[in-house]
Design an enzyme around this catalytic site. Structure first.
Site, PDB file in Angstrom:
ATOM      1  N   ASP A  41       0.859  -1.185   0.000  1.00 53.59           N
ATOM      2  CA  ASP A  41       0.000   0.000   0.000  1.00 53.59           C
ATOM      3  C   ASP A  41       0.893   1.231   0.000  1.00 53.59           C
ATOM      4  OD1 ASP A  41      -1.743   2.102   0.523  1.00 53.59           O
ATOM      5  OD2 ASP A  41      -2.932   0.992   1.973  1.00 53.59           O
ATOM      6  N   LEU A  42       0.817   2.012  -1.075  1.00 64.39           N
ATOM      7  CA  LEU A  42       1.700   3.170  -1.196  1.00 64.39           C
ATOM      8  C   LEU A  42       1.425   4.237  -0.152  1.00 64.39           C
ATOM      9  CD1 LEU A  42       1.816   3.542  -5.089  1.00 64.39           C
ATOM     10  CD2 LEU A  42       3.553   2.550  -3.592  1.00 64.39           C
ATOM     11  N   ALA A  65       0.357   4.313  -9.238  1.00 67.13           N
ATOM     12  CA  ALA A  65       0.401   5.752  -8.975  1.00 67.13           C
ATOM     13  C   ALA A  65      -1.010   6.273  -8.754  1.00 67.13           C
ATOM     14  CB  ALA A  65       1.044   6.495 -10.143  1.00 67.13           C
ATOM     15  N   THR A  67      -3.370   8.532 -10.395  1.00 66.15           N
ATOM     16  CA  THR A  67      -3.407   9.054 -11.763  1.00 66.15           C
ATOM     17  C   THR A  67      -4.682   9.821 -12.101  1.00 66.15           C
ATOM     18  OG1 THR A  67      -4.292   6.950 -12.568  1.00 66.15           O
ATOM     19  CG2 THR A  67      -1.896   7.229 -12.621  1.00 66.15           C
ATOM     20  N   TYR A 130      -1.330  16.868 -10.109  1.00 73.17           N
ATOM     21  CA  TYR A 130      -0.816  15.576 -10.554  1.00 73.17           C
ATOM     22  C   TYR A 130       0.609  15.706 -11.094  1.00 73.17           C
ATOM     23  CZ  TYR A 130      -0.085  11.555 -13.612  1.00 73.17           C
ATOM     24  OH  TYR A 130       0.442  10.456 -14.245  1.00 73.17           O
ATOM     25  N   LYS A 134       4.059  14.068  -9.508  1.00 75.11           N
ATOM     26  CA  LYS A 134       4.879  13.125 -10.266  1.00 75.11           C
ATOM     27  C   LYS A 134       6.306  13.636 -10.428  1.00 75.11           C
ATOM     28  CE  LYS A 134       3.900   9.767 -11.996  1.00 75.11           C
ATOM     29  NZ  LYS A 134       4.051   8.364 -11.470  1.00 75.11           N
ATOM     30  N   TRP A 155      -0.163   9.712 -22.409  1.00 75.98           N
ATOM     31  CA  TRP A 155      -1.404   9.408 -23.129  1.00 75.98           C
ATOM     32  C   TRP A 155      -1.591   7.895 -23.276  1.00 75.98           C
ATOM     33  CZ3 TRP A 155      -3.117  13.292 -27.411  1.00 75.98           C
ATOM     34  CH2 TRP A 155      -2.944  14.620 -26.959  1.00 75.98           C
TER      35      TRP A 155
END
Length: 307
Positions: A41-42, A65, A67, A130, A134, A155
């Site tokens: 679990d991040l 991530a 996202t 976001y 990142k 994408w």
């Protein structure tokens, strides 16, 4: 392909790239072990090292991530916890295990105003939460694990889960016309092609542990470029060719489709460094698209969720 499979631990189970890695691994001589919640679990860093150690990997691929680009605007703390603290913890765990880490990042680290494809040495300038998380995640990975390759992708589409291609096909099944933004430029990239590239990079890192040039930051997207409207038109054309749903694309501007998160106008990435150093170049997005559309139309893929 080596006689002994390359053992890869991948964070996440349901994301597009994680599922693509699990699918593509066997054909490429890789044994892929996907590790996700609750074992890893991040948002609970203490779970990360034990979960990855149990997988006994030769290399770690950090694919999981936060996202949800628009939702991140209202959940910046959670996005930071996953994309920065979680990423750093994964890299630190890989370092503790003595294995390299391949970390997936994004084109959203740029503001899209440079007027050409972005190189790795261009200054990042993210325009939304976001992208900022990142970018900070890249720094956390690099600080925690010198033996790393950070791959910026963009994408992403696939037969799995939630993505633009699947959304367009679903909309075409219920309407004759779809309004799609035509002033954002990027490089559509199949998760299946990403998986192939990630495995190639991972194999290089493991096989050549002392080669510093293989480490660091790289851009990895499908060849070519498009707007979202271009991609939608290509999806509908391929779907129609296969007897699936199609719709007319009404091209609109970003201003006509307001979203909580600001979108950069041009996040094309220059992938020449990856090709020169790792010998990896992904196919043109128009080459990769037909397989994905066909599989989506076949209806054999479960609706996934992004971890």
């Amino acid at each position: 392909m080596s006689a002994t499979p390359l053992r890869i631990a991948v964070t996440g189970r349901e994301g597009q790239v994680a599922r693509a890695l699990a699918e593509r691994g066997p054909a490429l001589g890789a044994e892929v072990v996907c590790v996700g919640r609750p074992a890893l679990d991040l948002t609970a860093p203490a779970t990360i090292l034990p979960a990855l150690a149990a997988a006994a990997p030769q290399v770690v691929v950090h694919a999981a991530a936060y996202t949800a680009v628009d939702r991140a605007e209202g959940e910046p703390d959670l996005a930071h916890a996953v994309n920065v603290e979680g990423a750093g913890a994964v890299a630190a765990a890989a370092a503790r295990l003595g294995v390299p880490v391949v970390h997936l990042s994004t084109d959203y680290v740029f503001d899209g105003r440079i007027g050409r494809p972005h190189r790795e040495d261009d200054a990042p300038a993210p325009v939304n939460v976001y992208g900022r998380t990142k970018l900070a995640g890249e720094a956390a990975v690099a600080a925690a694990a010198p033996d790393h390759a950070i791959l910026r992708v963009a994408w992403v589409y696939s037969p799995f889960g939630r993505n633009f291609v699947r959304t367009m096909l679903a909309l075409a099944a219920t309407r004759n016309a779809v309004r799609v933004v035509s002033d954002q430029h990027g490089a559509p990239t199949s998760a299946l092609a990403i998986a192939d590239g990630v495995i190639a990079v991972a194999r290089n890192l493991v096989a050549r542990p002392d080669e510093a040039a293989l480490r660091g930051l790289f851009h990895m997207t499908g060849a070519g470029e498009a707007t979202w409207a271009d991609l939608a038109e290509a999806v509908f054309a391929e779907s129609a060719r296969l007897g699936g749903p199609s719709a007319r694309v009404e091209r609109i501007g970003t201003v006509d489709y307001p979203t909580p998160a600001v979108r950069a106008p041009d996040t094309r990435l220059d992938c020449n460094r990856l090709a020169a150093v790792h010998g990896v170049a992904l196919p043109h997005w128009r080459v990769s698209l037909p397989e994905v559309v066909a599989r989506c139309l076949a209806g054999k893929e479960e609706e996934g969720r992004t971890p």
